[in-house]
Write an enzyme that holds these catalytic residues in place. Structure first.
Site, PDB file in Angstrom:
ATOM      1  N   GLU A  15       0.887  -1.081   0.080  1.00 23.90           N
ATOM      2  CA  GLU A  15       0.060  -0.239   0.004  1.00 23.90           C
ATOM      3  C   GLU A  15       0.914   1.153  -0.177  1.00 23.90           C
ATOM      4  OE1 GLU A  15      -3.297   0.345   2.991  1.00 23.90           O
ATOM      5  OE2 GLU A  15      -2.184   2.455   3.298  1.00 23.90           O
ATOM      6  N   TYR A  47      -6.951   6.674  -0.642  1.00 29.29           N
ATOM      7  CA  TYR A  47      -7.835   7.687  -1.125  1.00 29.29           C
ATOM      8  C   TYR A  47      -8.510   8.331  -0.019  1.00 29.29           C
ATOM      9  CZ  TYR A  47     -11.778   9.913  -3.671  1.00 29.29           C
ATOM     10  OH  TYR A  47     -12.639  10.667  -4.245  1.00 29.29           O
ATOM     11  N   ALA A  49      -7.147   9.540   2.620  1.00 30.80           N
ATOM     12  CA  ALA A  49      -6.562   9.439   3.659  1.00 30.80           C
ATOM     13  C   ALA A  49      -5.668  10.415   4.012  1.00 30.80           C
ATOM     14  CB  ALA A  49      -6.082   7.758   4.076  1.00 30.80           C
ATOM     15  N   HIS A  75      -8.191   2.385  -3.618  1.00 29.23           N
ATOM     16  CA  HIS A  75      -9.100   2.780  -2.443  1.00 29.23           C
ATOM     17  C   HIS A  75     -10.282   3.696  -2.709  1.00 29.23           C
ATOM     18  CE1 HIS A  75      -5.661   1.386   0.621  1.00 29.23           C
ATOM     19  NE2 HIS A  75      -5.351   0.587  -0.430  1.00 29.23           N
ATOM     20  N   GLY A 106     -14.380   4.906   5.026  1.00 30.64           N
ATOM     21  CA  GLY A 106     -13.673   5.969   5.357  1.00 30.64           C
ATOM     22  C   GLY A 106     -14.087   6.461   6.765  1.00 30.64           C
ATOM     23  N   ALA A 125     -19.358   0.380   3.697  1.00 28.24           N
ATOM     24  CA  ALA A 125     -18.481  -0.204   2.660  1.00 28.24           C
ATOM     25  C   ALA A 125     -19.200  -1.260   1.763  1.00 28.24           C
ATOM     26  CB  ALA A 125     -17.349  -0.848   3.238  1.00 28.24           C
ATOM     27  N   LYS A 189     -20.167  -7.560   3.707  1.00 24.01           N
ATOM     28  CA  LYS A 189     -19.403  -7.154   2.519  1.00 24.01           C
ATOM     29  C   LYS A 189     -19.273  -8.204   1.450  1.00 24.01           C
ATOM     30  CE  LYS A 189     -16.724  -4.345   5.616  1.00 24.01           C
ATOM     31  NZ  LYS A 189     -15.376  -3.588   5.943  1.00 24.01           N
TER      32      LYS A 189
END
Ligand code: FAD
Length: 321
Positions: A15, A47, A49, A75, A106, A125, A189
């Site tokens: 990442e 994204y 963050a 992301h 988020g 999510a 999810k």
């Protein structure tokens, strides 16, 4: 391209986050070159963050797509977006050739709390997973393959599904009231169409292994990739605990506290992450996902110390030519 965790050696992934200013772009591109040289299954780009913007995320993802052979994974978060806005955003990423996503709720923006209405139309999510799947289905309901030897003829085939990863929390998300809520959230999810889970950082192999066992018992079947963060200083440990709400790992905290030198602290962090990586792989983890903090040296040192990287990388081969 799509994400393949099935072939040996141990699949690795990284990442990174978009550069905060133009000044950081060249150094980050060099880091990406080094990370790509060890053939990771994907490189994910955060994204929103820490204040990063979607535009910068997409620029970096496009760079990975164009300049390396590695799958870029985007992301995306639910924060502050309407359905229409999220729809447009997902289309923009798909149009740029990005087909792997990490769908996240988020966190509240700076100054807001969990109780504030910071999310927008998408509440979790799982809803974002569904939306990504739906947008791709609308955009590309099927694919056409040329039939060799029959000019102008095409065979209509089922569309390739996008890869949609989601977050998982071995030690519980700060918002969940009990351990089963995190497994329920992961099941939701998965039901929404997620194909992979990536965990929040953790400090002991048993945290991950016990969580995977509980998840499997509850019916989670998608791969759960352990997210490992090398903690190379006491300051980084404090910052990370503040951001994630994880409990203080006393053993690591004491080791970092008593070590006076920067290099010594870095070695402690690398050794700790390498031990963790080895233990989770021995315990059956389907790969290792490393939080790289936009620095290749540390995560590559972790992989070497864990015995995962044993061969010479492409760049090292280039250097001796
Ligand atoms: P969700 O799955 O929607 O929910 C989080 C938790 O809330 C669940 O685990 C569950 O405990 C609880 N919950 C969910 N639904 C319900 C419900 N209906 N009722 C009650 N409780 C519920 N953030 C960023 O802003 N940008 C990034 O790029 C980013 N990258 C990340 C990468 C990884 C690998 C991880 C682990 C986290 C990342 N985050 C990022 C942080 C993430 O956005 C936060 O942890 C966020 O608070 C939770 O996101 P989620 O996708 O797990 O949310």
């Amino acid at each position: 391209m799509s994400i393949d965790l099935s072939t040996p050696p141990v699949p690795i992934s990284f990442e990174v986050y978009p550069p905060r200013s133009d000044a950081g772009v060249a150094a980050l591109h060099e880091t990406i070159r080094h990370l790509a040289s060890v053939d990771p299954r994907f490189i994910s780009v955060t994204y929103g963050a820490g204040g990063s913007t979607g535009g910068r995320s997409l620029e970096l993802l496009t760079h990975i797509l164009r300049e390396t052979h590695v799958e870029p994974l985007a992301h995306l978060t639910c924060v502050g977006n309407t359905y229409a806005g999220a729809n447009t955003l997902i289309r923009e990423f798909l149009d740029a050739g990005i087909t792997s996503f990490l769908a996240l709720r988020g966190d509240p923006p700076a100054g807001a709390s969990e109780d504030d209405a910071f999310l927008g139309d998408l509440g979790s999510a799982a809803e974002l997973v569904q939306l990504i799947d739906r947008v791709q289905a609308e955009r590309e309901p099927y694919t056409e393959a040329l039939i060799p030897g029959v000019p102008g003829a095409v065979r209509v085939e089922k569309r390739a599904r996008v890869d949609i990863a989601v977050a998982a929390f071995p030690n519980g998300h700060p918002r969940s009231r009990h351990a089963f809520e995190d497994i329920d959230a992961l099941l939701a999810k998965q039901a929404a169409g997620a194909t992979l889970a990536i965990t929040q950082l953790f400090f002991h192999a048993d945290d991950y292994l016990a969580f995977v066992a509980r998840s499997r018992e509850a019916g989670v079947t998608i791969p759960i990739l352990p997210g490992i963060m090398p903690i190379t200083s006491g300051a980084r440990l404090r910052r990370v605990l503040e951001l994630t709400g994880e409990a203080l790992p006393a053993d690591l905290a004491i080791a970092l506290d008593v070590e006076p030198t920067v290099e010594g602290q870095r070695d402690i962090g690398i050794a700790h992450a390498a031990r963790l990586a080895g233990e989770v792989v021995d315990g059956g983890a389907p790969g290792i996902h490393l939080y790289a903090f936009n620095n290749h040296d540390t995560v590559l040192a972790v992989l070497r110390e864990a015995g995962v990287l044993t061969t010479t990388t492409h760049l090292e081969k280039e250097a001796v030519r």
